[in-house]
Design a protein around this motif. Structure first.
Motif, PDB file in Angstrom:
ATOM      1  N   LEU A   1      -3.128   9.927  15.439  1.00 25.02           N
ATOM      2  CA  LEU A   1      -3.062   8.908  15.607  1.00 25.02           C
ATOM      3  C   LEU A   1      -4.573   8.247  16.091  1.00 25.02           C
ATOM      4  O   LEU A   1      -4.293   7.328  15.390  1.00 25.02           O
ATOM      5  N   LEU A   2      -5.636   8.939  16.446  1.00 30.12           N
ATOM      6  CA  LEU A   2      -5.922   8.514  17.582  1.00 30.12           C
ATOM      7  C   LEU A   2      -7.541   8.186  16.461  1.00 30.12           C
ATOM      8  O   LEU A   2      -7.937   7.098  16.656  1.00 30.12           O
ATOM      9  N   ASP A   3      -7.061   9.302  15.642  1.00 32.37           N
ATOM     10  CA  ASP A   3      -8.320   9.548  14.406  1.00 32.37           C
ATOM     11  C   ASP A   3      -8.032   8.362  13.627  1.00 32.37           C
ATOM     12  O   ASP A   3      -8.447   7.596  12.734  1.00 32.37           O
ATOM     13  N   GLY A   4      -6.593   8.179  13.346  1.00 31.94           N
ATOM     14  CA  GLY A   4      -6.239   6.808  12.195  1.00 31.94           C
ATOM     15  C   GLY A   4      -6.342   5.639  12.356  1.00 31.94           C
ATOM     16  O   GLY A   4      -6.570   4.344  11.453  1.00 31.94           O
ATOM     17  N   MET A   5      -6.965   5.508  13.876  1.00 30.66           N
ATOM     18  CA  MET A   5      -6.870   4.161  14.094  1.00 30.66           C
ATOM     19  C   MET A   5      -8.339   3.950  14.670  1.00 30.66           C
ATOM     20  O   MET A   5      -9.057   2.835  14.800  1.00 30.66           O
ATOM     21  N   GLU A   6      -9.321   4.867  14.300  1.00 29.64           N
ATOM     22  CA  GLU A   6     -11.089   4.370  14.247  1.00 29.64           C
ATOM     23  C   GLU A   6     -11.453   4.112  13.043  1.00 29.64           C
ATOM     24  O   GLU A   6     -10.519   4.258  12.035  1.00 29.64           O
ATOM     25  N   PRO A   7     -12.180   3.982  12.525  1.00 30.06           N
ATOM     26  CA  PRO A   7     -13.762   4.055  13.664  1.00 30.06           C
ATOM     27  C   PRO A   7     -13.779   2.916  14.982  1.00 30.06           C
ATOM     28  O   PRO A   7     -13.523   1.788  14.162  1.00 30.06           O
TER      29      PRO A   7
ATOM     30  N   ARG B   1       4.963   3.846  23.315  1.00 31.08           N
ATOM     31  CA  ARG B   1       5.602   5.053  22.397  1.00 31.08           C
ATOM     32  C   ARG B   1       7.336   4.757  22.711  1.00 31.08           C
ATOM     33  O   ARG B   1       7.337   3.830  23.760  1.00 31.08           O
ATOM     34  N   SER B   2       7.975   4.977  21.932  1.00 30.83           N
ATOM     35  CA  SER B   2       9.002   4.213  21.286  1.00 30.83           C
ATOM     36  C   SER B   2       9.681   5.623  20.917  1.00 30.83           C
ATOM     37  O   SER B   2      10.081   6.417  19.718  1.00 30.83           O
TER      38      SER B   2
ATOM     39  N   LEU C   1       5.378   6.971  17.565  1.00 29.71           N
ATOM     40  CA  LEU C   1       4.226   6.763  18.305  1.00 29.71           C
ATOM     41  C   LEU C   1       2.923   5.494  17.283  1.00 29.71           C
ATOM     42  O   LEU C   1       2.913   5.619  15.775  1.00 29.71           O
ATOM     43  N   ALA C   2       2.013   4.936  18.283  1.00 25.69           N
ATOM     44  CA  ALA C   2       1.096   3.410  17.738  1.00 25.69           C
ATOM     45  C   ALA C   2       0.885   3.078  18.595  1.00 25.69           C
ATOM     46  O   ALA C   2       0.786   3.775  19.437  1.00 25.69           O
ATOM     47  N   ALA C   3      -1.456   2.686  17.775  1.00 26.65           N
ATOM     48  CA  ALA C   3      -1.982   2.582  18.739  1.00 26.65           C
ATOM     49  C   ALA C   3      -2.521   1.756  17.818  1.00 26.65           C
ATOM     50  O   ALA C   3      -2.641   1.709  17.113  1.00 26.65           O
ATOM     51  N   VAL C   4      -3.445   0.450  18.306  1.00 27.98           N
ATOM     52  CA  VAL C   4      -4.252  -0.827  17.703  1.00 27.98           C
ATOM     53  C   VAL C   4      -5.869  -0.906  18.462  1.00 27.98           C
ATOM     54  O   VAL C   4      -5.118  -0.249  20.209  1.00 27.98           O
ATOM     55  N   ASN C   5      -6.637  -0.060  17.710  1.00 30.88           N
ATOM     56  CA  ASN C   5      -8.165   0.121  18.197  1.00 30.88           C
ATOM     57  C   ASN C   5      -7.976  -1.777  18.578  1.00 30.88           C
ATOM     58  O   ASN C   5      -8.251  -2.636  18.379  1.00 30.88           O
ATOM     59  N   GLY C   6      -8.895  -1.125  20.146  1.00 28.93           N
ATOM     60  CA  GLY C   6      -8.782  -2.476  21.005  1.00 28.93           C
ATOM     61  C   GLY C   6     -10.657  -3.869  20.779  1.00 28.93           C
ATOM     62  O   GLY C   6     -10.054  -3.993  20.892  1.00 28.93           O
ATOM     63  N   GLN C   7     -10.875  -2.515  19.725  1.00 28.86           N
ATOM     64  CA  GLN C   7     -12.064  -3.571  19.320  1.00 28.86           C
ATOM     65  C   GLN C   7     -12.063  -4.274  18.087  1.00 28.86           C
ATOM     66  O   GLN C   7     -12.364  -4.933  17.756  1.00 28.86           O
ATOM     67  N   THR C   8     -11.474  -3.516  17.030  1.00 29.82           N
ATOM     68  CA  THR C   8     -11.669  -4.522  15.677  1.00 29.82           C
ATOM     69  C   THR C   8     -10.158  -4.603  15.420  1.00 29.82           C
ATOM     70  O   THR C   8      -9.593  -4.675  14.156  1.00 29.82           O
TER      71      THR C   8
END
Length: 530
Positions: free
Chosen positions: A195-201, A277-278, A282-289
């Motif tokens: 999941l974290l790889d998915g929100m990169e780079p 988390r639900s 799981l969902a994540a949003v890149n805080g930079q991009t």
């Protein structure tokens, strides 16, 4: 506030100019003065920065009152400004135990600051949900969107030379080398790495040296992997990024990559992200991009192991049936041969696959990651190196060339139908008067052995001896062949072969095969005379 910091720049030990890594020579080479810097020297340089950074944090710590909360369920530890209302773990939902945070342990050396607000992150995630409104993940996220929180998540920023070996099952391994020009590796046990790889780079241009002032209104997820586990995660990340390249070269998904990252420069970092988390979603949003990544809710599995032997047991006999029908019009005889071959293959392949995969069950596949755009962290593929002409040279490997594939299929087919082919030649290239039934004994021997040769010996030979090409000093592409043995060694091998041939039971087996071949050839030619 700290100024922009470039943490992983590597410089020439002689003149201080930027140095580039030479993969072939395994040194950092200066383009300005030509000097060489060993791969261990940058590691010692970063140790000096690490000590100075920790001393500065210790001196500034008292001006920033902080609290820490440890989850009673997953063990996650979060550091945040004193007085913030935080009662439940954002990673598993359990309750938190709060206390004062007095040290500087667990704080990183570098970070990338937040560039988007929590409202902007929610808007991006909501836009993804509307675009994918048919998915159950989108519906779950919309119900719990208010539960999304911002965190600085722990990472390791690594840069430097990588060496690894790549192999496939039942074949030898091949060494290769590469270089990572700054990549992040997650160092938290509770977070999904895919999941974290998915929100990169992340954009390295925004990297700053860590300062407590960046924590205003934010939370820091403390790293909870020790040095050994972090090193294993770095090696695992390298292996996962190199695996698509390795699978393409080795021509199989069942490829193993063993990576060594011992010479890479590493700095601890925290990166901005909004996390939700639900249940299983799981969902994540890149805080930079602002890039969105959502993990698939449903767990998928590989197809059962018995699918391949069934398909192979149908496909190869069908091919044999088609070839026989070209030369022999009696359908029932062709069906009989194909049916016997199918039954034989079914037993052989079921046994082989059951021994290899029968106890494994249906292997779980990694859950898919859905993202808001297709940008990915790019990693340069590694280069294979082999010792050629007294030094290591970069090489290209190929296994299944068109000629090799043709020979792998053609040779067994020629062996199976050898009596028919010989009879066709002796009959003046006229198939009239030839009878396939005369080769029944030979077919009973050759048909079962041919697929075994293709599946076992043919593929093993391909992957043990690849076609190797390299670039010569004058820029030409040249194929590398194994050096020939001296004549004395060749004669010794010939004599050993003669001894085995003459003084072992193998001679009787060969004579039996030759007799069967001659008899069946005669039967094909003169079946009506018997």
């Amino acid at each position: 506030m700290s100024q922009s910091y470039e943490p992983l720049n590597l410089y020439c030990a002689s003149c201080g100019a930027p140095a580039r890594f030479d993969i072939a020579g395994q040194v950092y080479r200066c383009a300005y003065c030509g000097g060489e810097t060993g791969i261990r020297e940058p590691l010692a340089e970063k140790q000096g920065f690490r000590r100075a950074h920790r001393e500065r944090l210790q001196a500034e710590r008292q001006a920033f009152p902080l609290e820490t909360a440890r989850c009673t369920g997953c063990g996650a530890q979060v550091v945040f400004p004193e007085g913030e209302a935080l009662t439940h773990c954002a990673f598993c939902g359990r309750s938190l135990v709060r206390r004062a945070y007095l040290g500087v342990e667990g704080f990183p050396e570098i970070l990338i600051p937040f560039q988007i607000t929590e409202d902007q992150a929610r808007a991006n995630l909501l836009a993804w949900c509307r675009k994918h409104r048919g998915r159950s993940e989108a519906r779950d996220i919309q119900k719990h969107l208010d539960g999304m929180k911002g965190f600085y998540l722990p990472y390791e920023l690594v840069k430097g030379p990588v060496s690894c070996t790549i192999s496939r099952q039942e074949s030898k391994s091949f060494p290769c080398r590469g270089f990572w020009d700054g990549s992040f590796v997650n160092t938290s046990k509770q977070l999904d790495n895919l999941l974290l790889d998915g929100m990169e780079p992340y954009d390295l241009a925004d990297v700053k040296e860590f300062d407590f002032s960046y924590l205003a209104g934010q939370r820091v997820k403390v790293r909870d992997t020790d040095e050994k586990e972090t090193a294993a995660r770095v090696s695992g990340e390298i292996a996962s990024r190199y695996r698509p390249f390795a699978a393409k070269v080795m021509e199989t998904r069942g490829v193993h990559v063993d990576a060594d990252a011992g010479n890479m420069v590493a700095l601890s970092a925290v990166l901005p992200a909004y996390y939700l988390r639900s249940g299983d979603t799981l969902a994540a949003v890149n805080g930079q991009t602002g890039k969105v990544a959502v993990r698939e809710k449903r767990q998928r599995h590989m197809a059962p192991w018995w699918i391949k032997p069934i398909l192979s047991s149908i496909g190869f006999p069908a091919l044999v049936y088609g070839i026989m029908r070209l030369f022999y019009a009696e359908q029932m005889a062709c069906l009989l041969v194909a049916g016997v071959l199918a039954i034989f293959l079914l037993f052989v392949l079921f046994t082989a696959y059951h021994n290899a995969y029968g106890g494994m069950g249906r292997e779980a596949l990694p859950r898919r990651i859905f993202t808001s755009d297709d940008t990915r962290t790019t990693v340069s593929p590694p280069t294979f190196y082999l010792p050629i002409e007294g030094r290591d040279r970069a090489v290209d490997l190929r296994f299944t060339t068109p000629l090799r594939l043709l020979l792998m299929v053609l040779v067994p087919c020629v062996v199976v139908f050898l009596p028919v082919i010989l009879a066709f030649i002796l009959n003046g290239f006229d198939y009239h008067g030839l009878t396939m039934g005369g080769a029944a004994v030979w077919l009973c021997l050759g048909v079962p052995l041919a697929p075994v040769f293709v599946l076992k010996f043919g593929r093993l030979e391909l992957y043990e001896h690849p076609v190797i090409r390299y670039c010569t000093d004058d820029g030409r592409r040249k194929r590398h062949r194994a050096p020939k043995k001296p004549w004395k060694a060749r004669w010794r091998d010939i004599w050993d072969t003669v001894k085995v041939f003459v003084f072992s039971p193998l001679i009787f087996a060969i004579l039996f095969v030759l007799i069967v071949l001659v008899v069946n050839t005669v039967l094909v030619l003169h079946w009506d005379s018997f």
